[in-house]
Design a protein around this motif. Structure first.
Motif, PDB file in Angstrom:
ATOM      1  N   VAL A  50       0.661  -1.217   0.168  1.00  0.00           N
ATOM      2  CA  VAL A  50       0.016  -0.059   0.295  1.00  0.00           C
ATOM      3  C   VAL A  50       0.851   1.196  -0.158  1.00  0.00           C
ATOM      4  CG1 VAL A  50      -1.481   1.208   1.511  1.00  0.00           C
ATOM      5  CG2 VAL A  50      -2.126  -1.030   1.037  1.00  0.00           C
ATOM      6  N   LEU A  51       1.854   1.299   0.866  1.00  0.00           N
ATOM      7  CA  LEU A  51       2.686   2.545   0.913  1.00  0.00           C
ATOM      8  C   LEU A  51       3.559   2.653  -0.397  1.00  0.00           C
ATOM      9  CD1 LEU A  51       3.960   2.122   4.634  1.00  0.00           C
ATOM     10  CD2 LEU A  51       2.293   3.799   3.888  1.00  0.00           C
ATOM     11  N   THR A  52       4.044   1.594  -0.993  1.00  0.00           N
ATOM     12  CA  THR A  52       4.425   1.587  -2.255  1.00  0.00           C
ATOM     13  C   THR A  52       3.782   2.263  -3.343  1.00  0.00           C
ATOM     14  OG1 THR A  52       6.228  -0.206  -1.764  1.00  0.00           O
ATOM     15  CG2 THR A  52       6.112   0.349  -3.930  1.00  0.00           C
ATOM     16  N   ARG A  53       2.386   1.972  -3.377  1.00  0.00           N
ATOM     17  CA  ARG A  53       1.567   2.155  -4.389  1.00  0.00           C
ATOM     18  C   ARG A  53       1.516   3.835  -4.121  1.00  0.00           C
ATOM     19  NH1 ARG A  53      -2.545  -1.112  -3.172  1.00  0.00           N
ATOM     20  NH2 ARG A  53      -1.584  -3.150  -3.341  1.00  0.00           N
ATOM     21  N   GLN A  54       1.400   4.168  -2.853  1.00  0.00           N
ATOM     22  CA  GLN A  54       1.152   5.744  -2.605  1.00  0.00           C
ATOM     23  C   GLN A  54       2.148   6.397  -2.940  1.00  0.00           C
ATOM     24  OE1 GLN A  54       0.359   5.928   1.672  1.00  0.00           O
ATOM     25  NE2 GLN A  54      -1.881   5.431   1.372  1.00  0.00           N
ATOM     26  N   TRP A  55       3.372   5.920  -2.749  1.00  0.00           N
ATOM     27  CA  TRP A  55       4.655   6.733  -2.855  1.00  0.00           C
ATOM     28  C   TRP A  55       4.894   6.690  -4.410  1.00  0.00           C
ATOM     29  CZ3 TRP A  55       9.190   4.883  -5.542  1.00  0.00           C
ATOM     30  CH2 TRP A  55      10.085   5.997  -5.395  1.00  0.00           C
ATOM     31  N   MET A  72       2.521   6.607  -6.634  1.00  0.00           N
ATOM     32  CA  MET A  72       1.447   7.512  -7.099  1.00  0.00           C
ATOM     33  C   MET A  72       1.978   9.223  -6.980  1.00  0.00           C
ATOM     34  SD  MET A  72      -0.807   6.150  -8.585  1.00  0.00           S
ATOM     35  CE  MET A  72      -2.115   7.238  -8.990  1.00  0.00           C
ATOM     36  N   GLU A  73       2.436   9.418  -5.906  1.00  0.00           N
ATOM     37  CA  GLU A  73       2.991  10.637  -5.627  1.00  0.00           C
ATOM     38  C   GLU A  73       4.031  11.301  -6.473  1.00  0.00           C
ATOM     39  OE1 GLU A  73       3.835  10.771  -1.457  1.00  0.00           O
ATOM     40  OE2 GLU A  73       1.523  10.738  -1.038  1.00  0.00           O
ATOM     41  N   THR A  74       5.189  10.192  -6.692  1.00  0.00           N
ATOM     42  CA  THR A  74       6.186  10.551  -7.375  1.00  0.00           C
ATOM     43  C   THR A  74       6.079  10.608  -8.868  1.00  0.00           C
ATOM     44  OG1 THR A  74       7.112   8.448  -7.279  1.00  0.00           O
ATOM     45  CG2 THR A  74       7.852  10.023  -5.562  1.00  0.00           C
ATOM     46  N   LEU A  75       5.310   9.721  -9.596  1.00  0.00           N
ATOM     47  CA  LEU A  75       5.199   9.717 -10.914  1.00  0.00           C
ATOM     48  C   LEU A  75       4.122  10.522 -11.219  1.00  0.00           C
ATOM     49  CD1 LEU A  75       5.336   5.782 -11.148  1.00  0.00           C
ATOM     50  CD2 LEU A  75       7.124   7.489 -11.604  1.00  0.00           C
ATOM     51  N   ILE A  76       3.373  11.340 -10.603  1.00  0.00           N
ATOM     52  CA  ILE A  76       2.274  12.175 -11.203  1.00  0.00           C
ATOM     53  C   ILE A  76       3.181  13.375 -12.020  1.00  0.00           C
ATOM     54  CG2 ILE A  76       0.651  14.087 -10.763  1.00  0.00           C
ATOM     55  CD1 ILE A  76      -0.149  12.154  -8.589  1.00  0.00           C
ATOM     56  N   VAL A  91       4.452  16.897 -13.256  1.00  0.00           N
ATOM     57  CA  VAL A  91       4.596  18.069 -12.679  1.00  0.00           C
ATOM     58  C   VAL A  91       3.526  19.147 -13.070  1.00  0.00           C
ATOM     59  CG1 VAL A  91       6.253  20.289 -12.362  1.00  0.00           C
ATOM     60  CG2 VAL A  91       7.125  17.881 -12.559  1.00  0.00           C
ATOM     61  N   GLU A  92       2.866  19.077 -14.271  1.00  0.00           N
ATOM     62  CA  GLU A  92       1.907  19.948 -14.598  1.00  0.00           C
ATOM     63  C   GLU A  92       0.611  19.356 -13.872  1.00  0.00           C
ATOM     64  OE1 GLU A  92       2.999  17.776 -17.465  1.00  0.00           O
ATOM     65  OE2 GLU A  92       4.724  19.071 -17.359  1.00  0.00           O
ATOM     66  N   GLU A  93       0.514  18.184 -13.557  1.00  0.00           N
ATOM     67  CA  GLU A  93      -0.938  17.764 -13.066  1.00  0.00           C
ATOM     68  C   GLU A  93      -0.801  17.955 -11.449  1.00  0.00           C
ATOM     69  OE1 GLU A  93      -2.148  13.973 -13.943  1.00  0.00           O
ATOM     70  OE2 GLU A  93      -1.518  14.067 -16.042  1.00  0.00           O
ATOM     71  N   ARG A  94       0.357  18.249 -10.819  1.00  0.00           N
ATOM     72  CA  ARG A  94       0.458  18.516  -9.299  1.00  0.00           C
ATOM     73  C   ARG A  94      -0.378  19.777  -9.058  1.00  0.00           C
ATOM     74  NH1 ARG A  94       6.329  16.862  -7.827  1.00  0.00           N
ATOM     75  NH2 ARG A  94       6.231  14.556  -8.440  1.00  0.00           N
ATOM     76  N   SER A  95      -0.849  19.806  -8.106  1.00  0.00           N
ATOM     77  CA  SER A  95      -1.684  21.126  -7.800  1.00  0.00           C
ATOM     78  C   SER A  95      -0.758  22.247  -7.590  1.00  0.00           C
ATOM     79  CB  SER A  95      -2.282  20.935  -6.271  1.00  0.00           C
ATOM     80  OG  SER A  95      -1.364  20.446  -5.246  1.00  0.00           O
TER      81      SER A  95
END
Length: 109
Positions: free
Chosen positions: A80-85, A87-91, A93-97
């Motif tokens: 679960v933590l690997t998936r979360q990490w 998702m956060e690192t592979l998004i 840059v433009e799509e980040r808030s």
């Protein structure tokens, strides 16, 4: 020369040895012949030892099951933590808030 000829089996008692082939002798389990208090005490000690060993094996099995359960739980949590990490690192840059408006200095003193 056979072992009996050398006198190796003379004092071993009747019925404790079986002849498997011409030159091979196999020992059978001994039957308790004594019924005295020392024999009974030894028998009780052996029974207690067997029971203690059985309890020890059961505790070890329970501990192993507990550890296997904990390993599975930690593997799930890691996934679960690997998936979360990821998702956060592979998004991209433009799509980040985008950060909200920041206050900047316009003049220096």
């Amino acid at each position: 020369m056979m072992m009996e000829e050398l006198g190796f089996y003379e004092d071993m008692g009747e019925g404790l040895w079986d002849e498997v082939s011409d030159s091979t002798m196999v020992e059978r389990k001994r039957r308790p012949q004594e019924v005295g208090p020392a024999s009974q005490q030894k028998q009780r000690r052996m029974i207690k030892n067997r029971e203690s060993a059985a309890r020890s094996r059961e505790k070890q099995r329970a501990y192993t099951v507990e550890l296997e359960s904990e390993v599975q739980q930690l593997k799930d949590e890691n996934a679960v933590l690997t998936r979360q990490w990821l998702m956060e690192t592979l998004i991209p840059v433009e799509e980040r808030s985008k950060p909200t408006c920041r206050l900047r200095r316009t003049r220096s003193i």
